[in-house]
Design a protein around this motif. Structure first.
Motif, mmCIF file in Angstrom:
data_model
loop_
_atom_site.group_PDB
_atom_site.id
_atom_site.type_symbol
_atom_site.label_atom_id
_atom_site.label_comp_id
_atom_site.label_asym_id
_atom_site.label_seq_id
_atom_site.Cartn_x
_atom_site.Cartn_y
_atom_site.Cartn_z
ATOM 1 N N THR A 124 9.066 -9.261 10.896
ATOM 2 C CA THR A 124 8.127 -9.475 9.805
ATOM 3 C C THR A 124 8.819 -10.290 8.722
ATOM 4 N N GLN A 125 8.291 -11.477 8.441
ATOM 5 C CA GLN A 125 8.917 -12.353 7.461
ATOM 6 C C GLN A 125 8.485 -12.038 6.039
ATOM 7 N N GLN A 126 7.304 -11.473 5.896
ATOM 8 C CA GLN A 126 6.812 -11.099 4.578
ATOM 9 C C GLN A 126 5.727 -10.050 4.741
ATOM 10 N N PRO A 127 5.516 -9.204 3.726
ATOM 11 C CA PRO A 127 4.445 -8.204 3.834
ATOM 12 C C PRO A 127 3.082 -8.872 3.881
ATOM 13 N N ILE A 128 2.146 -8.274 4.613
ATOM 14 C CA ILE A 128 0.819 -8.866 4.801
ATOM 15 C C ILE A 128 -0.232 -8.058 4.038
ATOM 16 N N VAL A 129 -0.513 -6.850 4.485
ATOM 17 C CA VAL A 129 -1.459 -5.965 3.793
ATOM 18 C C VAL A 129 -0.621 -4.993 2.959
ATOM 19 N N THR A 130 -0.772 -5.077 1.647
ATOM 20 C CA THR A 130 0.161 -4.388 0.767
ATOM 21 C C THR A 130 -0.533 -3.436 -0.198
ATOM 22 N N GLY A 131 0.196 -2.418 -0.596
ATOM 23 C CA GLY A 131 -0.215 -1.514 -1.661
ATOM 24 C C GLY A 131 0.669 -1.737 -2.868
ATOM 25 N N THR A 132 0.130 -1.468 -4.035
ATOM 26 C CA THR A 132 0.897 -1.705 -5.261
ATOM 27 C C THR A 132 1.617 -0.435 -5.710
ATOM 28 N N SER A 133 1.648 -0.185 -7.011
ATOM 29 C CA SER A 133 2.559 0.801 -7.591
ATOM 30 C C SER A 133 2.339 2.230 -7.096
ATOM 31 N N VAL A 134 3.442 2.966 -7.036
ATOM 32 C CA VAL A 134 3.437 4.422 -6.886
ATOM 33 C C VAL A 134 4.214 4.990 -8.065
ATOM 34 N N LEU A 135 3.669 6.015 -8.711
ATOM 35 C CA LEU A 135 4.314 6.636 -9.862
ATOM 36 C C LEU A 135 4.755 8.044 -9.512
ATOM 37 N N GLY A 136 5.913 8.430 -10.007
ATOM 38 C CA GLY A 136 6.421 9.777 -9.794
ATOM 39 C C GLY A 136 6.900 10.374 -11.100
ATOM 40 N N LEU A 137 6.635 11.655 -11.309
ATOM 41 C CA LEU A 137 7.011 12.322 -12.552
ATOM 42 C C LEU A 137 7.349 13.784 -12.267
ATOM 43 N N LYS A 138 8.510 14.198 -12.727
ATOM 44 C CA LYS A 138 8.891 15.607 -12.637
ATOM 45 C C LYS A 138 8.240 16.403 -13.769
ATOM 46 N N ASN A 181 -5.783 3.638 -4.132
ATOM 47 C CA ASN A 181 -6.215 3.615 -2.738
ATOM 48 C C ASN A 181 -6.491 2.213 -2.222
ATOM 49 N N LEU A 182 -5.925 1.211 -2.876
ATOM 50 C CA LEU A 182 -6.182 -0.167 -2.477
ATOM 51 C C LEU A 182 -5.052 -0.723 -1.627
ATOM 52 N N ALA A 183 -5.420 -1.409 -0.556
ATOM 53 C CA ALA A 183 -4.484 -2.213 0.215
ATOM 54 C C ALA A 183 -5.013 -3.639 0.216
ATOM 55 N N SER A 184 -4.244 -4.568 -0.346
ATOM 56 C CA SER A 184 -4.689 -5.938 -0.540
ATOM 57 C C SER A 184 -4.195 -6.840 0.575
ATOM 58 N N TYR A 206 -5.955 -1.820 -15.816
ATOM 59 C CA TYR A 206 -6.224 -2.872 -16.781
ATOM 60 C C TYR A 206 -5.343 -4.102 -16.544
ATOM 61 N N ARG A 207 -4.079 -3.880 -16.203
ATOM 62 C CA ARG A 207 -3.086 -4.956 -16.259
ATOM 63 C C ARG A 207 -2.619 -5.490 -14.911
ATOM 64 N N ASP A 208 -2.744 -4.730 -13.859
ATOM 65 C CA ASP A 208 -2.257 -5.154 -12.545
ATOM 66 C C ASP A 208 -3.445 -5.627 -11.708
ATOM 67 N N ALA A 209 -3.450 -6.914 -11.368
ATOM 68 C CA ALA A 209 -4.588 -7.482 -10.637
ATOM 69 C C ALA A 209 -4.710 -6.939 -9.224
ATOM 70 N N ARG A 210 -3.677 -6.292 -8.696
ATOM 71 C CA ARG A 210 -3.717 -5.757 -7.331
ATOM 72 C C ARG A 210 -3.948 -4.251 -7.315
ATOM 73 N N SER A 211 -4.408 -3.698 -8.423
ATOM 74 C CA SER A 211 -4.654 -2.259 -8.482
ATOM 75 C C SER A 211 -6.145 -1.978 -8.440
ATOM 76 N N LEU A 212 -6.478 -0.707 -8.347
ATOM 77 C CA LEU A 212 -7.869 -0.274 -8.211
ATOM 78 C C LEU A 212 -8.075 0.987 -9.038
ATOM 79 N N ASN A 213 -9.248 1.123 -9.641
ATOM 80 C CA ASN A 213 -9.543 2.324 -10.418
ATOM 81 C C ASN A 213 -10.032 3.455 -9.515
ATOM 82 N N LYS A 214 -9.286 3.700 -8.498
ATOM 83 C CA LYS A 214 -9.529 4.800 -7.560
ATOM 84 C C LYS A 214 -8.160 5.217 -7.049
ATOM 85 N N PHE A 215 -7.736 6.403 -7.410
ATOM 86 C CA PHE A 215 -6.372 6.799 -7.114
ATOM 87 C C PHE A 215 -6.301 8.280 -6.776
#
Length: 274
Positions: A45-59, A70-73, A227-236
């Motif tokens: 694989t030379q580059q990612p094809i169908v991708t997901g954006t940020s994951v956040l973690g908090l203790k 829940n978006l894969a672009s 609001y700020r990430d064009a590859r995100s979705l308001n469904k999480f």
């Protein structure tokens, strides 16, 4: 001329299948072909094809929370809108992934196979969150060393010896642990929000953070990412791991407000405004 038709019925003749005799005629036990014609289709694989954006973690004081949309672009196309990017590994461990979704599917298969092998032993031992993290760090580094990485950034969350555990490992095998971690654009947009929420509580702020407060912080961060990430979705989804086990919530949406856009040039019928 075919002198031995009875040996080839139901299959092509050797000179049609392999006209240059690259395969041995008599393939006995352990014999290998001199050349694999099908290997030409095996590529890295030379580059990612169908991708997901940020994951956040908090203790927080009782465990760890992860959040991922829940978006894969497919490039810039919002192609798949019901992709689950948080996966439960055991009763005390979960993994969230950004990056290539096909590679994440393979990582999940590997982890499921690893846990199955452990269960088959029936020795009463289950891999801890820290051990799963070490396994993933070795896998990612080994693939990077072969110049065939899994194109993912992974968050490993769980309870290790009763203590909240949150760690990061990426396609280069870079690893670290922290009370708050974000991947993708979340490293720039959401991580400052997570750190500020913990810092205002003083040293070891995560030890006084309740589950409800942690959820509110993550929901706000996911709204900012929408609001700020064009590859995100308001469904999480927000997933929680505590002493009671792993709980992965159903997709939800954070309330958003776009009324401010009415005063922007080029939005709707408000061209006269700045």
């Amino acid at each position: 001329m075919q002198h031995f038709p009875s040996t080839s019925w139901g299959k092509p003749r050797n000179d049609q299948l392999d006209p240059y005799a690259t395969f041995p005629i008599h393939q006995g036990r352990g014999a290998k072909p001199a050349h694999d014609n099908f290997a030409q289709g095996v590529q890295h694989t030379q580059q990612p094809i169908v991708t997901g954006t940020s994951v956040l973690g908090l203790k927080f004081k009782d465990g760890v929370m992860l959040a991922a949309d829940n978006l894969a672009s497919y490039g810039s196309l919002a192609r798949f809108k019901d992709i689950r990017r948080i996966h439960q590994i055991s009763d005390s461990t979960m993994v969230g992934a950004s990056g290539d979704m096909a590679d994440f599917q393979q990582v999940k298969r590997m982890l499921e196979g690893l846990m199955t092998d452990e269960a088959i032993l029936e020795d009463g031992h289950e891999l801890t969150t820290g051990q799963i993290y070490e396994y993933l760090s070795n896998v990612m580094y080994a693939r990077r060393s072969k110049f065939d990485p899994y194109w993912n950034a992974l968050l490993v969350a769980g309870l290790d010896k009763g203590e909240p555990f949150l760690a990061h490992v990426d396609l280069l095998g870079v690893t670290y642990t922290s009370p708050s971690i974000a991947t993708g654009f979340g490293m720039h947009l959401a991580q400052p929000l997570l750190r500020a929420a913990l810092d205002k509580r003083g040293p070891d702020g995560e030890k006084t953070l309740t589950a409800d407060e942690a959820r509110e912080i993550l929901e706000n961060a996911m709204r900012v990412l929408f609001y700020r990430d064009a590859r995100s979705l308001n469904k999480f989804q927000i997933a929680t791991v505590t002493a009671e086990g792993v709980s992965i919530g159903e997709p939800q949406a954070a309330p958003t407000e776009w009324g401010f856009a009415e005063g922007l040039r080029g939005y709707g019928n408000s061209d006269e405004h700045y």
